[in-house]
Write a protein that holds these residues in place. Structure first.
Motif, mmCIF file in Angstrom:
data_model
loop_
_atom_site.group_PDB
_atom_site.id
_atom_site.type_symbol
_atom_site.label_atom_id
_atom_site.label_comp_id
_atom_site.label_asym_id
_atom_site.label_seq_id
_atom_site.Cartn_x
_atom_site.Cartn_y
_atom_site.Cartn_z
ATOM 1 N N LYS A 1 -24.868 -31.862 -66.927
ATOM 2 C CA LYS A 1 -23.785 -32.690 -66.153
ATOM 3 C C LYS A 1 -22.611 -32.827 -66.999
ATOM 4 O O LYS A 1 -23.068 -33.421 -68.222
ATOM 5 C CB LYS A 1 -24.376 -33.685 -65.307
ATOM 6 C CG LYS A 1 -23.315 -34.380 -64.518
ATOM 7 C CD LYS A 1 -24.054 -35.157 -63.556
ATOM 8 C CE LYS A 1 -22.932 -35.753 -62.491
ATOM 9 N NZ LYS A 1 -23.344 -37.063 -61.691
ATOM 10 N N TYR A 2 -21.435 -32.666 -66.918
ATOM 11 C CA TYR A 2 -20.416 -32.935 -67.640
ATOM 12 C C TYR A 2 -20.652 -32.344 -69.058
ATOM 13 O O TYR A 2 -20.755 -33.201 -70.006
ATOM 14 C CB TYR A 2 -20.015 -34.301 -67.584
ATOM 15 C CG TYR A 2 -19.769 -34.808 -66.164
ATOM 16 C CD1 TYR A 2 -19.021 -33.996 -65.303
ATOM 17 C CD2 TYR A 2 -20.379 -35.986 -65.778
ATOM 18 C CE1 TYR A 2 -18.766 -34.435 -63.939
ATOM 19 C CE2 TYR A 2 -19.923 -36.235 -64.419
ATOM 20 C CZ TYR A 2 -19.021 -35.541 -63.467
ATOM 21 O OH TYR A 2 -18.729 -36.159 -62.158
ATOM 22 N N SER A 3 -20.826 -31.136 -69.031
ATOM 23 C CA SER A 3 -21.420 -30.423 -70.513
ATOM 24 C C SER A 3 -20.527 -30.961 -71.551
ATOM 25 O O SER A 3 -19.369 -31.130 -71.457
ATOM 26 C CB SER A 3 -21.791 -29.151 -70.366
ATOM 27 O OG SER A 3 -20.274 -28.401 -70.043
ATOM 28 N N ASN A 4 -21.053 -31.229 -72.993
ATOM 29 C CA ASN A 4 -20.366 -31.597 -73.974
ATOM 30 C C ASN A 4 -20.143 -29.937 -74.680
ATOM 31 O O ASN A 4 -21.014 -29.277 -75.091
ATOM 32 C CB ASN A 4 -21.028 -32.043 -74.998
ATOM 33 C CG ASN A 4 -20.610 -32.632 -76.403
ATOM 34 O OD1 ASN A 4 -19.567 -31.951 -76.663
ATOM 35 N ND2 ASN A 4 -21.040 -33.395 -77.097
ATOM 36 N N TYR B 1 -17.298 -37.202 -71.509
ATOM 37 C CA TYR B 1 -16.423 -37.626 -72.502
ATOM 38 C C TYR B 1 -15.474 -36.798 -73.153
ATOM 39 O O TYR B 1 -14.861 -37.153 -74.331
ATOM 40 C CB TYR B 1 -17.548 -38.165 -73.449
ATOM 41 C CG TYR B 1 -17.694 -39.813 -73.376
ATOM 42 C CD1 TYR B 1 -17.159 -40.694 -74.352
ATOM 43 C CD2 TYR B 1 -18.059 -40.160 -72.177
ATOM 44 C CE1 TYR B 1 -17.269 -41.901 -74.312
ATOM 45 C CE2 TYR B 1 -18.249 -41.601 -72.214
ATOM 46 C CZ TYR B 1 -17.799 -42.463 -73.304
ATOM 47 O OH TYR B 1 -17.946 -43.847 -72.971
ATOM 48 N N PHE B 2 -15.594 -35.355 -72.817
ATOM 49 C CA PHE B 2 -14.703 -34.432 -73.790
ATOM 50 C C PHE B 2 -13.947 -33.335 -72.729
ATOM 51 O O PHE B 2 -14.027 -33.375 -71.740
ATOM 52 C CB PHE B 2 -15.802 -33.390 -74.528
ATOM 53 C CG PHE B 2 -16.438 -34.285 -75.376
ATOM 54 C CD1 PHE B 2 -16.137 -35.037 -76.509
ATOM 55 C CD2 PHE B 2 -17.833 -34.556 -74.983
ATOM 56 C CE1 PHE B 2 -17.106 -35.638 -77.400
ATOM 57 C CE2 PHE B 2 -18.832 -35.575 -75.770
ATOM 58 C CZ PHE B 2 -18.271 -35.934 -77.041
ATOM 59 N N PRO C 1 -11.097 -37.911 -75.927
ATOM 60 C CA PRO C 1 -10.084 -39.040 -75.697
ATOM 61 C C PRO C 1 -10.492 -40.428 -75.603
ATOM 62 O O PRO C 1 -9.541 -41.211 -75.522
ATOM 63 C CB PRO C 1 -9.887 -38.364 -74.238
ATOM 64 C CG PRO C 1 -10.683 -37.081 -73.793
ATOM 65 C CD PRO C 1 -11.825 -37.348 -74.679
ATOM 66 N N THR C 2 -11.823 -40.578 -75.648
ATOM 67 C CA THR C 2 -12.203 -41.900 -75.167
ATOM 68 C C THR C 2 -11.714 -43.237 -76.610
ATOM 69 O O THR C 2 -11.503 -44.261 -76.054
ATOM 70 C CB THR C 2 -13.733 -42.218 -74.933
ATOM 71 O OG1 THR C 2 -14.409 -41.572 -76.059
ATOM 72 C CG2 THR C 2 -14.054 -41.257 -73.590
ATOM 73 N N TYR C 3 -11.986 -42.780 -77.791
ATOM 74 C CA TYR C 3 -11.893 -43.867 -78.560
ATOM 75 C C TYR C 3 -10.687 -44.267 -78.845
ATOM 76 O O TYR C 3 -10.404 -45.616 -79.139
ATOM 77 C CB TYR C 3 -12.338 -43.639 -80.098
ATOM 78 C CG TYR C 3 -12.606 -44.519 -81.152
ATOM 79 C CD1 TYR C 3 -13.532 -45.469 -80.669
ATOM 80 C CD2 TYR C 3 -11.552 -44.220 -82.192
ATOM 81 C CE1 TYR C 3 -13.669 -46.557 -81.883
ATOM 82 C CE2 TYR C 3 -11.977 -45.096 -83.066
ATOM 83 C CZ TYR C 3 -12.934 -46.417 -83.038
ATOM 84 O OH TYR C 3 -12.882 -47.297 -83.911
ATOM 85 N N MET D 1 -10.136 -38.850 -83.685
ATOM 86 C CA MET D 1 -10.335 -38.306 -82.260
ATOM 87 C C MET D 1 -11.878 -37.205 -82.457
ATOM 88 O O MET D 1 -11.961 -36.400 -81.636
ATOM 89 C CB MET D 1 -9.511 -37.651 -81.584
ATOM 90 C CG MET D 1 -8.125 -38.484 -81.108
ATOM 91 S SD MET D 1 -6.797 -37.537 -80.258
ATOM 92 C CE MET D 1 -7.605 -36.969 -79.074
ATOM 93 N N SER D 2 -12.572 -37.525 -83.309
ATOM 94 C CA SER D 2 -13.584 -36.731 -83.834
ATOM 95 C C SER D 2 -14.876 -36.672 -83.057
ATOM 96 O O SER D 2 -15.470 -35.836 -83.009
ATOM 97 C CB SER D 2 -13.767 -36.811 -85.422
ATOM 98 O OG SER D 2 -14.488 -38.214 -85.643
ATOM 99 N N ARG D 3 -15.224 -38.187 -82.779
ATOM 100 C CA ARG D 3 -16.363 -38.165 -81.845
ATOM 101 C C ARG D 3 -16.268 -38.686 -80.452
ATOM 102 O O ARG D 3 -15.165 -39.520 -80.322
ATOM 103 C CB ARG D 3 -17.231 -39.211 -82.678
ATOM 104 C CG ARG D 3 -17.671 -38.793 -84.014
ATOM 105 C CD ARG D 3 -18.476 -37.492 -84.303
ATOM 106 N NE ARG D 3 -19.535 -36.870 -83.305
ATOM 107 C CZ ARG D 3 -20.177 -35.976 -83.515
ATOM 108 N NH1 ARG D 3 -19.748 -34.964 -84.369
ATOM 109 N NH2 ARG D 3 -21.147 -35.706 -82.474
ATOM 110 N N GLY D 4 -17.105 -38.732 -79.505
ATOM 111 C CA GLY D 4 -16.964 -39.063 -78.246
ATOM 112 C C GLY D 4 -17.442 -40.754 -78.262
ATOM 113 O O GLY D 4 -18.462 -40.971 -77.703
#
Length: 430
Positions: free
Chosen positions: A187-190, A350-351, A397-399, A35-38
């Motif tokens: 927008k939807y900051s990382n 994504y986070f 969470p995406t991968y 779960m290390s990358r988006g």
């Protein structure tokens, strides 16, 4: 369950024993989850099979202006692709240049160009004694890696739900001519998933920089990455706000379709003023003959228009929304009353950003890794990988599949509990 800070030493010792037993059982399962990358999941990539299978016939390779996309020409992108990206961001196609597949490459080039050639006739940054960048934190690790590689001094700017601390931004930008830029994911900051408020955007646009070549690096990576149709965030369009405030040249805006179509085969763009666009194009005439116009054309034919893109993004949302909701449910149920962590609840992007007790993030991430779940490294969301509080953890969470995500989240919660108990016991011994 009482908050952990309300427990006595004997209660904490008993809890630690139980949690350690659960942790050893988890380690014995031999998990291997990342779960290390988006990254988009396999289900999202499989959704694009019709895009991958698109065939452009000989009759379809010409743009609306008559240029053959198989040949040279249209250095700044085909008109149809410029319009598609412009509509995605709410700007004029005249302010758009279309590049290859990576907006990160465009950002890297933009910093490198400023370093070597300067910005609109100003002294190249490499010839200055000191160059500084403001970095809203927690933030995007790859932004920080770019400025670090070029030896640019990075300054932490705290984030809130409304965006960066604008009092601090104004102070640094308007008083220090060495401050040449600021990284922004508006927008939807990382990693928090925050969207800058209208007031924040207007304050950015109204900045009066001490440096004429100060630029806002506006990485609008998640412009159309809403998780819900009925409760998405709106972001004020910054280029027009800068024009209204008399600062038309102050912003570079970046975007891509990397998490819209394929991460390795999308299209990227930069949005800027006429003067900035002219400088970038002048460099491009030496740097490249042009980017992949056939891929630009394929994107246009696939989506047709912005409405097609938005409908497509809702298909992505149907896949990843349950993952965000599943994590929120587990965190709320397992940690909500314990007072050992807090987290964001984004409606897009994504986070999820998780803040553990101070001094616990590195140990939580390490324990997860030892038990088979890889997270983004603790500290990665800060310049130089140094989180002053050692508390922030980015959750992607995406991968994973939904089943893998449930297992990974349960382990994460277990590690948060165990490390928090250890922290409290050590504080009692001090």
């Amino acid at each position: 369950m009482k908050a952990y800070k309300e427990l006595g030493k004997e209660e904490l010792l008993a809890l630690r024993e139980d949690l350690n037993k659960q942790y050893e059982e988890a380690k014995a399962k031999g998990l291997k989850l990342d779960m290390s990358r988006g990254k988009p999941s396999s289900a999202q990539l499989d959704m694009e099979k019709d895009f991958l299978g698109m065939v452009i016939s000989d009759a379809d390779v010409t743009t609306e202006t008559g240029v053959d996309c198989r040949n040279y020409g249209l250095l700044d992108g085909i008109p149809e692709a410029k319009k598609l990206l412009a509509d995605m961001l709410g700007v004029s196609p005249d302010n758009v240049i279309v590049f290859g597949n990576s907006s990160l490459s465009v950002m890297y080039d933009t910093v490198a160009r400023s370093m070597v050639l300067g910005v609109l006739g100003n002294t190249p940054w490499c010839k200055l004694d000191k160059v500084k960048f403001l970095c809203p934190v927690p933030g995007y690790d790859r932004h920080f890696a770019i400025t670090e590689q070029f030896g640019i001094e990075m300054i932490n700017i705290p984030m809130s739900e409304n965006g960066p601390d604008m009092d601090l931004v104004e102070k640094y930008v308007e008083e220090d001519p060495a401050v040449k830029g600021i990284w922004c994911v508006p927008k939807y900051s990382n990693p928090q998933g925050y969207t800058y408020s209208n007031e924040t955007v207007k304050r950015f646009a109204a900045l009066r920089p001490a440096a004429e070549d100060f630029r806002i690096f506006w990485d609008n990576a998640y412009a159309i990455h809403d998780l819900y149709e009925d409760k998405s965030d709106d972001l004020l369009e910054i280029l027009s706000e800068c024009e209204k405030a008399g600062n038309p040249d102050m912003v570079y805006e970046f975007c891509s379709t990397s998490k819209v179509t394929f991460p390795g085969a999308g299209i990227a763009g930069i949005v800027a003023s006429a003067a900035n666009i002219a400088q970038i194009k002048a460099v491009m005439t030496i740097q490249t003959i042009g980017y992949d116009k056939l891929n630009q054309l394929r994107h246009v034919k696939y989506f047709k228009n912005i409405e097609g893109m938005r409908a497509h993004m809702m298909k992505h949302a149907q896949i990843i929304r349950p993952k965000f909701e599943a994590i929120e449910n587990v965190l709320s149920e397992e940690l909500g009353e314990l007072k050992i962590g807090s987290w964001t609840k984004p409606v897009g992007g994504y986070f999820i950003s998780f803040d553990a007790m101070e001094g616990c993030a590195k140990e939580i991430v390490q324990k997860c890794k030892e038990a088979g779940v890889v997270l983004t490294g603790a500290g990665a969301t800060f310049p130089y990988k140094k989180d002053p509080q050692d508390s922030n953890i980015r959750i992607a969470p995406t991968y994973p599949s939904e089943e893998e995500l449930r297992v990974a989240t349960d382990l994460f919660v277990l590690c948060v509990k165990l490390v928090s108990v250890e922290k409290l016991l050590k504080s009692m011994e001090a």
